[in-house]
Design a protein around this motif. Structure first.
Motif, PDB file in Angstrom:
ATOM      1  N   PHE A   1       0.835  -1.199   0.000  1.00 52.88           N
ATOM      2  CA  PHE A   1       0.000   0.000   0.000  1.00 52.88           C
ATOM      3  C   PHE A   1       0.871   1.252   0.000  1.00 52.88           C
ATOM      4  CE2 PHE A   1      -3.414  -2.846   1.389  1.00 52.88           C
ATOM      5  CZ  PHE A   1      -4.513  -2.295   0.756  1.00 52.88           C
ATOM      6  N   GLU A   2       1.880   1.281   0.854  1.00 50.55           N
ATOM      7  CA  GLU A   2       2.742   2.464   0.971  1.00 50.55           C
ATOM      8  C   GLU A   2       3.323   2.867  -0.376  1.00 50.55           C
ATOM      9  OE1 GLU A   2       7.022   3.855   2.961  1.00 50.55           O
ATOM     10  OE2 GLU A   2       6.112   1.954   3.562  1.00 50.55           O
ATOM     11  N   ASN A   3       3.754   1.883  -1.146  1.00 52.68           N
ATOM     12  CA  ASN A   3       4.462   2.143  -2.404  1.00 52.68           C
ATOM     13  C   ASN A   3       3.601   1.904  -3.640  1.00 52.68           C
ATOM     14  OD1 ASN A   3       7.319   2.673  -1.360  1.00 52.68           O
ATOM     15  ND2 ASN A   3       6.838   0.717  -0.374  1.00 52.68           N
ATOM     16  N   HIS A   4       2.298   1.853  -3.467  1.00 50.97           N
ATOM     17  CA  HIS A   4       1.384   1.646  -4.597  1.00 50.97           C
ATOM     18  C   HIS A   4       1.505   2.810  -5.578  1.00 50.97           C
ATOM     19  CE1 HIS A   4      -2.382   1.058  -6.826  1.00 50.97           C
ATOM     20  NE2 HIS A   4      -2.404  -0.168  -6.333  1.00 50.97           N
ATOM     21  N   PRO A   5       1.489   2.541  -6.873  1.00 53.61           N
ATOM     22  CA  PRO A   5       1.650   3.623  -7.856  1.00 53.61           C
ATOM     23  C   PRO A   5       0.568   4.700  -7.803  1.00 53.61           C
ATOM     24  CG  PRO A   5       1.082   1.533  -8.927  1.00 53.61           C
ATOM     25  CD  PRO A   5       1.444   1.216  -7.513  1.00 53.61           C
ATOM     26  N   SER A   6      -0.525   4.453  -7.110  1.00 55.62           N
ATOM     27  CA  SER A   6      -1.563   5.484  -6.977  1.00 55.62           C
ATOM     28  C   SER A   6      -1.123   6.646  -6.101  1.00 55.62           C
ATOM     29  CB  SER A   6      -2.841   4.878  -6.379  1.00 55.62           C
ATOM     30  OG  SER A   6      -3.434   3.962  -7.268  1.00 55.62           O
ATOM     31  N   PHE A   7      -0.029   6.447  -5.322  1.00 59.09           N
ATOM     32  CA  PHE A   7       0.381   7.454  -4.346  1.00 59.09           C
ATOM     33  C   PHE A   7       1.763   8.000  -4.701  1.00 59.09           C
ATOM     34  CE2 PHE A   7      -2.243   4.238  -2.158  1.00 59.09           C
ATOM     35  CZ  PHE A   7      -3.366   5.016  -1.941  1.00 59.09           C
ATOM     36  N   PRO A   8       1.817   9.134  -5.385  1.00 60.74           N
ATOM     37  CA  PRO A   8       3.109   9.667  -5.859  1.00 60.74           C
ATOM     38  C   PRO A   8       4.078  10.046  -4.746  1.00 60.74           C
ATOM     39  CG  PRO A   8       1.314  11.231  -6.259  1.00 60.74           C
ATOM     40  CD  PRO A   8       0.686   9.950  -5.842  1.00 60.74           C
ATOM     41  N   LYS A   9       3.578  10.293  -3.535  1.00 65.30           N
ATOM     42  CA  LYS A   9       4.461  10.607  -2.409  1.00 65.30           C
ATOM     43  C   LYS A   9       4.408   9.511  -1.346  1.00 65.30           C
ATOM     44  CE  LYS A   9       4.448  15.651  -2.847  1.00 65.30           C
ATOM     45  NZ  LYS A   9       4.220  16.945  -2.143  1.00 65.30           N
ATOM     46  N   ARG A  10       4.049   8.306  -1.771  1.00 60.67           N
ATOM     47  CA  ARG A  10       3.783   7.190  -0.867  1.00 60.67           C
ATOM     48  C   ARG A  10       2.598   7.541   0.045  1.00 60.67           C
ATOM     49  NH1 ARG A  10       9.091   5.572   2.165  1.00 60.67           N
ATOM     50  NH2 ARG A  10       9.313   7.846   2.351  1.00 60.67           N
ATOM     51  N   VAL A  11       2.240   6.636   0.950  1.00 57.09           N
ATOM     52  CA  VAL A  11       1.047   6.900   1.754  1.00 57.09           C
ATOM     53  C   VAL A  11       1.133   6.168   3.084  1.00 57.09           C
ATOM     54  CG1 VAL A  11      -0.404   4.947   0.990  1.00 57.09           C
ATOM     55  CG2 VAL A  11      -1.473   7.168   1.522  1.00 57.09           C
ATOM     56  N   ASN A  12       0.519   6.765   4.097  1.00 62.79           N
ATOM     57  CA  ASN A  12       0.272   6.097   5.372  1.00 62.79           C
ATOM     58  C   ASN A  12      -1.061   5.371   5.253  1.00 62.79           C
ATOM     59  OD1 ASN A  12       2.476   7.570   7.033  1.00 62.79           O
ATOM     60  ND2 ASN A  12       1.299   9.236   6.125  1.00 62.79           N
ATOM     61  N   THR A  13      -1.111   4.124   5.682  1.00 63.24           N
ATOM     62  CA  THR A  13      -2.330   3.339   5.485  1.00 63.24           C
ATOM     63  C   THR A  13      -2.887   2.881   6.823  1.00 63.24           C
ATOM     64  OG1 THR A  13      -1.339   2.522   3.434  1.00 63.24           O
ATOM     65  CG2 THR A  13      -3.376   1.486   4.154  1.00 63.24           C
ATOM     66  N   GLU A  14      -4.174   3.207   7.055  1.00 63.35           N
ATOM     67  CA  GLU A  14      -4.863   2.802   8.277  1.00 63.35           C
ATOM     68  C   GLU A  14      -5.804   1.642   7.953  1.00 63.35           C
ATOM     69  OE1 GLU A  14      -2.848   6.134   8.787  1.00 63.35           O
ATOM     70  OE2 GLU A  14      -4.605   6.284   7.500  1.00 63.35           O
ATOM     71  N   PHE A  15      -5.696   0.576   8.709  1.00 61.30           N
ATOM     72  CA  PHE A  15      -6.570  -0.585   8.569  1.00 61.30           C
ATOM     73  C   PHE A  15      -7.515  -0.577   9.764  1.00 61.30           C
ATOM     74  CE2 PHE A  15      -2.626  -1.331   6.381  1.00 61.30           C
ATOM     75  CZ  PHE A  15      -3.058  -1.755   5.134  1.00 61.30           C
ATOM     76  N   ILE A  16      -8.818  -0.437   9.470  1.00 59.78           N
ATOM     77  CA  ILE A  16      -9.812  -0.099  10.493  1.00 59.78           C
ATOM     78  C   ILE A  16     -10.860  -1.193  10.638  1.00 59.78           C
ATOM     79  CG2 ILE A  16     -11.541   1.593  11.208  1.00 59.78           C
ATOM     80  CD1 ILE A  16      -8.614   2.632  11.108  1.00 59.78           C
ATOM     81  N   GLN A  17     -11.091  -1.563  11.895  1.00 58.12           N
ATOM     82  CA  GLN A  17     -12.187  -2.465  12.244  1.00 58.12           C
ATOM     83  C   GLN A  17     -13.203  -1.667  13.045  1.00 58.12           C
ATOM     84  OE1 GLN A  17     -10.954  -5.932  14.454  1.00 58.12           O
ATOM     85  NE2 GLN A  17     -13.014  -6.335  15.224  1.00 58.12           N
ATOM     86  N   ILE A  18     -14.426  -1.593  12.567  1.00 59.01           N
ATOM     87  CA  ILE A  18     -15.464  -0.830  13.258  1.00 59.01           C
ATOM     88  C   ILE A  18     -16.036  -1.669  14.396  1.00 59.01           C
ATOM     89  CG2 ILE A  18     -17.705   0.297  13.036  1.00 59.01           C
ATOM     90  CD1 ILE A  18     -17.005   0.885  10.125  1.00 59.01           C
ATOM     91  N   ILE A  19     -15.965  -1.129  15.614  1.00 57.26           N
ATOM     92  CA  ILE A  19     -16.567  -1.786  16.772  1.00 57.26           C
ATOM     93  C   ILE A  19     -18.026  -1.359  16.895  1.00 57.26           C
ATOM     94  CG2 ILE A  19     -16.443  -2.080  19.277  1.00 57.26           C
ATOM     95  CD1 ILE A  19     -13.443  -1.370  19.059  1.00 57.26           C
ATOM     96  N   ASP A  20     -18.253  -0.054  16.906  1.00 57.12           N
ATOM     97  CA  ASP A  20     -19.588   0.528  16.857  1.00 57.12           C
ATOM     98  C   ASP A  20     -19.435   1.949  16.345  1.00 57.12           C
ATOM     99  OD1 ASP A  20     -18.908   2.215  19.124  1.00 57.12           O
ATOM    100  OD2 ASP A  20     -19.415   0.554  20.450  1.00 57.12           O
ATOM    101  N   ARG A  21     -20.477   2.732  16.366  1.00 56.40           N
ATOM    102  CA  ARG A  21     -20.414   4.058  15.756  1.00 56.40           C
ATOM    103  C   ARG A  21     -19.514   5.023  16.518  1.00 56.40           C
ATOM    104  NH1 ARG A  21     -23.291   5.195  11.472  1.00 56.40           N
ATOM    105  NH2 ARG A  21     -23.014   7.433  11.875  1.00 56.40           N
TER     106      ARG A  21
END
Length: 283
Positions: free
Chosen positions: A188-208
């Motif tokens: 994800f960090e080095n995916h070509p969609s992100f010209p300056k690389r990216v920080n990636t958050e992986f989120i699990q929703i517990i509740d609202r």
């Protein structure tokens, strides 16, 4: 060189009073790589120099563990606030800190009965989230990237992109504990969609009002917390209609309270910041 190790929700950096040193950016990058090493250095997610500033009360000059320059770090910003107050560099409980040209407003919750200038928590006005794809930046034919597909390692995920002064991609997953972050984070960090690389958050929703988060930070890898990432997560939750305006983000290193009242409003982050130890190192 004197240094202070601090952490905010486990997001740990080495802090240096920039008024006491005179290094070039190249030297600071070298110092960041050396001191961040957890086996041969002090150990940390990077190095932050706290400098005098003409445009704010202080400047935060941040370097990632790989020596690259970072634009913004929410946990680092809170630690800077505690550092300057507890070390007597300011008596203000409300002041401004600038990082990479972005001005942030700080408010301290101070234990007035404590002779040690104890700070209970720090609130930061993180400013308006940046949603325009070109400004995040993320390559897209859409004006904003909200719940858009992205293919990584042969699987399609859906991501929402937000900049909080640094680029973030928020991905919703069923189980953060068992997500293969070590293998997929760098992709994800080095995916070509992100010209300056990216920080990636992986989120699990517990509740609202509650979410779990793991994060892969560009230039560092997995960290125990990311303040700007928690802010981006709150923004993504509102944009996708899956969380309330104020949430608690449960990170590996602790909890952050984040509030975003929607487009046109700033993001507010509240959380702890603590000293770990101090020392002196040859650089």
């Amino acid at each position: 060189m004197k240094f202070t190790k601090m952490q905010g929700c486990g997001n740990d950096y080495v802090y240096v009073n920039g008024a006491e040193v005179n290094f070039s950016p190249e030297k600071k990058s070298e110092i960041a790589k050396k001191l961040s090493d957890r086996h041969f250095g002090v150990g940390g997610d990077g190095v932050i120099f706290i400098n005098p500033s003409q445009e704010a009360d202080f400047e935060m000059e941040m370097y990632n563990a790989d020596g690259s320059r970072g634009e913004m770090c929410g946990n680092g910003m809170r630690c800077v606030a505690v550092y300057v107050y507890c070390k007597g560099l300011t008596d203000k409980k409300e002041f401004n800190v600038v990082s990479a040209g972005k001005l942030k407003k700080i408010r301290l919750d101070v234990d007035e009965s404590s002779p040690e200038r104890k700070v209970n928590s720090v609130s930061v006005d993180m400013g308006l989230p940046i949603l325009e794809a070109a400004d995040v930046p993320v390559l897209s034919d859409k004006k904003t990237v909200v719940n858009e597909p992205i293919e990584v390692a042969g699987k399609v995920y859906h991501h929402t992109c937000v900049s909080m002064g640094n680029p973030h991609a928020v991905i919703y997953v069923a189980d953060t504990d068992n997500f293969p972050l070590e293998s997929l984070g760098p992709l994800f960090e080095n995916h070509p969609s992100f010209p300056k690389r990216v920080n990636t958050e992986f989120i699990q929703i517990i509740d609202r009002k509650n979410v779990k988060m793991r994060v892969w930070e560009r230039g560092t890898g997995e960290t125990l917390a990311c303040g700007t990432g928690a802010c981006a997560t709150a923004v993504a939750g509102v944009l996708n209609g899956c969380t309330d305006n104020e949430i608690t983000v449960h990170l590996l290193g602790g909890k952050l309270k984040i509030r975003w009242d929607g487009p046109g409003h700033p993001v507010y982050m509240t959380g702890p910041a603590e000293f770990v130890f101090e020392g002196e190192v040859a650089v």
